[in-house]
Design a protein around this motif. Structure first.
Motif, mmCIF file in Angstrom:
data_model
loop_
_atom_site.group_PDB
_atom_site.id
_atom_site.type_symbol
_atom_site.label_atom_id
_atom_site.label_comp_id
_atom_site.label_asym_id
_atom_site.label_seq_id
_atom_site.Cartn_x
_atom_site.Cartn_y
_atom_site.Cartn_z
ATOM 1 N N ILE A 273 0.804 -1.188 -0.137
ATOM 2 C CA ILE A 273 -0.070 -0.147 -0.161
ATOM 3 C C ILE A 273 0.897 1.082 0.061
ATOM 4 C CG2 ILE A 273 -1.778 1.250 1.394
ATOM 5 C CD1 ILE A 273 -2.818 -1.383 2.298
ATOM 6 N N ALA A 274 2.010 1.266 0.812
ATOM 7 C CA ALA A 274 2.754 2.489 0.883
ATOM 8 C C ALA A 274 3.638 2.425 -0.357
ATOM 9 C CB ALA A 274 3.743 2.282 2.160
ATOM 10 N N ASP A 275 3.986 1.569 -0.933
ATOM 11 C CA ASP A 275 4.814 1.301 -2.320
ATOM 12 C C ASP A 275 3.798 2.149 -3.482
ATOM 13 O OD1 ASP A 275 6.927 0.453 -1.193
ATOM 14 O OD2 ASP A 275 6.612 -1.539 -2.123
ATOM 15 N N GLU A 276 2.672 1.835 -3.436
ATOM 16 C CA GLU A 276 1.524 2.145 -4.511
ATOM 17 C C GLU A 276 1.476 3.762 -4.246
ATOM 18 O OE1 GLU A 276 -0.045 0.880 -6.764
ATOM 19 O OE2 GLU A 276 -2.246 1.961 -6.847
ATOM 20 N N PHE A 277 1.401 4.369 -3.106
ATOM 21 C CA PHE A 277 1.245 5.714 -2.693
ATOM 22 C C PHE A 277 2.490 6.432 -3.205
ATOM 23 C CE2 PHE A 277 1.645 9.372 -0.206
ATOM 24 C CZ PHE A 277 0.613 10.198 -0.247
ATOM 25 N N ARG A 278 3.691 5.963 -3.142
ATOM 26 C CA ARG A 278 4.981 6.375 -3.321
ATOM 27 C C ARG A 278 4.811 6.602 -4.907
ATOM 28 N NH1 ARG A 278 8.971 2.337 -1.727
ATOM 29 N NH2 ARG A 278 10.516 3.660 -2.845
ATOM 30 N N ARG A 279 4.370 5.619 -5.453
ATOM 31 C CA ARG A 279 4.613 5.519 -7.167
ATOM 32 C C ARG A 279 3.758 6.464 -7.773
ATOM 33 N NH1 ARG A 279 1.907 3.251 -10.787
ATOM 34 N NH2 ARG A 279 0.577 2.062 -9.415
ATOM 35 N N LYS A 280 2.289 6.367 -7.059
ATOM 36 C CA LYS A 280 1.262 7.220 -7.581
ATOM 37 C C LYS A 280 1.508 8.624 -7.309
ATOM 38 C CE LYS A 280 -3.264 5.421 -7.896
ATOM 39 N NZ LYS A 280 -4.399 4.941 -7.108
ATOM 40 N N PHE A 281 1.829 9.030 -6.110
ATOM 41 C CA PHE A 281 2.092 10.474 -5.836
ATOM 42 C C PHE A 281 3.579 11.000 -5.663
ATOM 43 C CE2 PHE A 281 -2.002 8.820 -4.040
ATOM 44 C CZ PHE A 281 -2.930 9.390 -4.849
ATOM 45 N N LEU A 282 4.249 10.283 -5.438
ATOM 46 C CA LEU A 282 5.674 10.871 -4.869
ATOM 47 C C LEU A 282 6.700 10.432 -6.114
ATOM 48 C CD1 LEU A 282 5.442 9.923 -1.182
ATOM 49 C CD2 LEU A 282 5.465 12.144 -2.147
ATOM 50 N N HIS A 283 6.411 9.867 -7.329
ATOM 51 C CA HIS A 283 7.211 9.366 -8.308
ATOM 52 C C HIS A 283 8.456 8.693 -7.764
ATOM 53 C CE1 HIS A 283 5.058 12.259 -10.638
ATOM 54 N NE2 HIS A 283 5.140 13.141 -9.580
ATOM 55 N N SER A 284 8.213 7.780 -6.791
ATOM 56 C CA SER A 284 9.248 7.065 -6.301
ATOM 57 C C SER A 284 9.149 5.589 -6.090
ATOM 58 C CB SER A 284 9.016 7.486 -4.539
ATOM 59 O OG SER A 284 9.772 6.514 -3.632
ATOM 60 N N SER A 285 9.819 4.995 -6.352
ATOM 61 C CA SER A 285 9.706 3.313 -6.663
ATOM 62 C C SER A 285 11.376 2.836 -6.043
ATOM 63 C CB SER A 285 9.358 2.761 -7.701
ATOM 64 O OG SER A 285 10.652 2.941 -8.694
ATOM 65 N N ASP A 286 11.365 1.664 -5.604
ATOM 66 C CA ASP A 286 12.540 0.974 -5.062
ATOM 67 C C ASP A 286 13.371 0.790 -6.185
ATOM 68 O OD1 ASP A 286 11.541 0.967 -2.577
ATOM 69 O OD2 ASP A 286 10.982 -1.338 -2.783
ATOM 70 N N ASP A 287 13.291 0.558 -7.420
ATOM 71 C CA ASP A 287 14.325 0.550 -8.474
ATOM 72 C C ASP A 287 14.915 1.853 -8.830
ATOM 73 O OD1 ASP A 287 14.220 -2.281 -8.256
ATOM 74 O OD2 ASP A 287 12.708 -2.278 -9.920
ATOM 75 N N LYS A 288 13.908 2.670 -9.031
ATOM 76 C CA LYS A 288 14.635 4.083 -9.253
ATOM 77 C C LYS A 288 15.507 4.806 -8.205
ATOM 78 C CE LYS A 288 10.879 6.408 -10.658
ATOM 79 N NZ LYS A 288 9.816 7.202 -10.902
#
Ligand code: GFB
Length: 416
Positions: free
Chosen positions: A237-252
């Motif tokens: 859920i936290a990862d989804e929020f990061r991806r959707k709203f914060l342009h953040s993902s573990d690989d990047k």
């Protein structure tokens, strides 16, 4: 006739006291080879101090498990459900929340021999069964320790310094006829002496927070801490929020960890998502720690300085503050993007306040830069998480300047 007899039999089995059934089985409901260690924490303590107390007991259980002594190495540490935490509302949730809701119990098991309370109860015939814990030790501080200045490790059965409650884990059916107060100073691992000197299968340590760490900051401490991986669903859920709203993902962001914590290795190369994460503890901190808690105006200025330095535009806010406080901060940070996590009804219902708190913690843990609240255990756990993920310490050990001064947080670096 047969039907009537069967019904009577069912009613008898259902309401039969578990201990009677167990006595028929030879005196005990429990597997002959196992001994169970329970612990309880002072009721007002919050979620994140309780997580730290767990580490102390996980290290005790692990030490016992590794011992050659057969009286110790069959230990099972029973995880106390998250019951009646004073900071949480339980409106939509059951009273006893198992650890699996918040943590990955398989990961915990790779460090210490733990079982959920419901797994322990499965030894008994039904959920109304009476569970009598054979020995309960309520820890208390030596009353004269600070006067005498004697801080040597010691324990001694004593009169109780105050009246303690005798209902455990908010279960009406969990009782004990054998409760004693133990004046205590020393690490949790010293409590293995109780198991060495007793043959009880079930022992409960109450006020477990009195027992200290013995290996704080050591590789073993960090192994225990690393084994506290969050429930995978909360992480997604936290990862989804990061991806959707914060342009953040573990690989990047260079923040991907191995699937299994035992495969983790030392690194300081994490970059983090393009946002500043802040933990703004309000409520009782505003009332009781006025000198250390900044005004919202001051918070906004401190955040702006960091955003400009890092050339970032986005701030993620984790807070227990009111909506008004949040809106004030958003206005003060006009021109920047300010976000917080708001759970949907399913998440709120399923995971409650504890789940939302963890999601907030995860999102702060993956930020490029983090600013926390001085002496909040909520902030401490985020700092540890960032040490595990592999950030440079200067992006992590920052707290807001208070009204009077700028406290320096302790820096606890991870070791492997
Ligand atoms: O975890 P915790 O004990 O840390 O905070 P402190 C208590 C609860 O406050 C958490 C909520 O379990 C959360 O439910 N909370 C705090 C938050 N900050 C946040 C946040 O940013 N987001 C969300 N979602 N929830 C201790 C207290 O608090 O401070 C003690 O437990 C005492 O009772 C002590 O007041 C001084 O260490 O900050």
């Amino acid at each position: 006739m047969n039907k009537i007899l069967l019904t009577i039999l069912f009613v008898l089995i259902y309401f039969c006291d578990a201990s009677d059934v167990c006595y028929q089985k030879g005196g005990n409901c429990l597997d002959d080879n196992k001994r169970y260690l329970f612990y309880e924490v002072n009721r007002p303590e919050g979620f994140n101090l309780r997580r730290d107390v767990y580490l102390r007991f996980a290290m005790l259980a692990r030490k016992m498990k590794e011992s050659n002594d057969e009286k110790l190495n069959n230990i099972q540490l029973v995880l106390p459900p998250w019951s009646n935490l004073v900071h949480w509302k339980y409106t939509d949730k059951p009273e006893h929340i198992p650890w699996g809701y918040y943590f990955d119990v398989d990961s915990l098991k790779k460090f210490a021999p733990v079982v959920e309370m419901y797994e322990f109860f499965a030894n008994y015939p039904n959920k109304y069964s009476k569970v009598e814990i054979e020995e309960v030790y309520t820890l208390q501080h030596f009353e004269d320790m600070f006067e005498t200045g004697n801080f040597q490790d010691k324990m001694q059965l004593d009169n109780c310094n105050k009246d303690y409650h005798y209902s455990y884990f908010s279960y009406k059916n969990v009782t004990s006829k054998n409760t004693r107060c133990l004046s205590y100073h020393g690490p949790a691992t010293k409590l293995s002496e109780i198991f060495s000197n007793s043959s009880a299968k079930t022992i409960l340590i109450d006020h477990a927070e009195v027992a200290l760490h013995d290996y704080f900051g050591s590789p073993l401490y960090w192994q225990a801490r690393r084994s506290m991986r969050f429930n995978k669903d909360l992480k997604s859920i936290a990862d989804e929020f990061r991806r959707k709203f914060l342009h953040s993902s573990d690989d990047k962001d260079g923040t991907r960890l191995p699937d299994d914590w035992t495969d983790e290795t030392a690194k300081r190369s994490a970059v983090g998502g393009p946002y500043v994460g802040i933990h703004l503890r309000r409520k009782d901190f505003v009332r009781n720690r006025a000198e250390e808690v900044p005004t919202l105006m001051s918070v906004s200025e401190q955040v702006k300085t960091v955003l400009l330095q890092l050339n970032l535009n986005t701030v993620f806010v984790a807070t227990d503050g009111t909506n008004e406080e949040y809106k004030t901060l958003v206005n003060l940070l006009d021109g920047f993007e300010v976000l917080r996590y708001t759970p949907d009804s399913n998440t709120k219902e399923k995971y409650g306040d504890g789940g939302v708190a963890i999601i907030d913690q995860i999102i702060c843990s993956y930020a490029r830069y983090f600013i926390g609240t001085y002496e909040s255990t909520f902030t401490f756990r985020i700092q540890e998480e960032r040490e595990i993920i592999g950030f440079k310490t200067e992006t992590t050990f920052n707290v807001f300047c208070g009204r009077k001064d700028c406290p320096k947080p302790s820096v606890w670096e991870i070791v492997y």
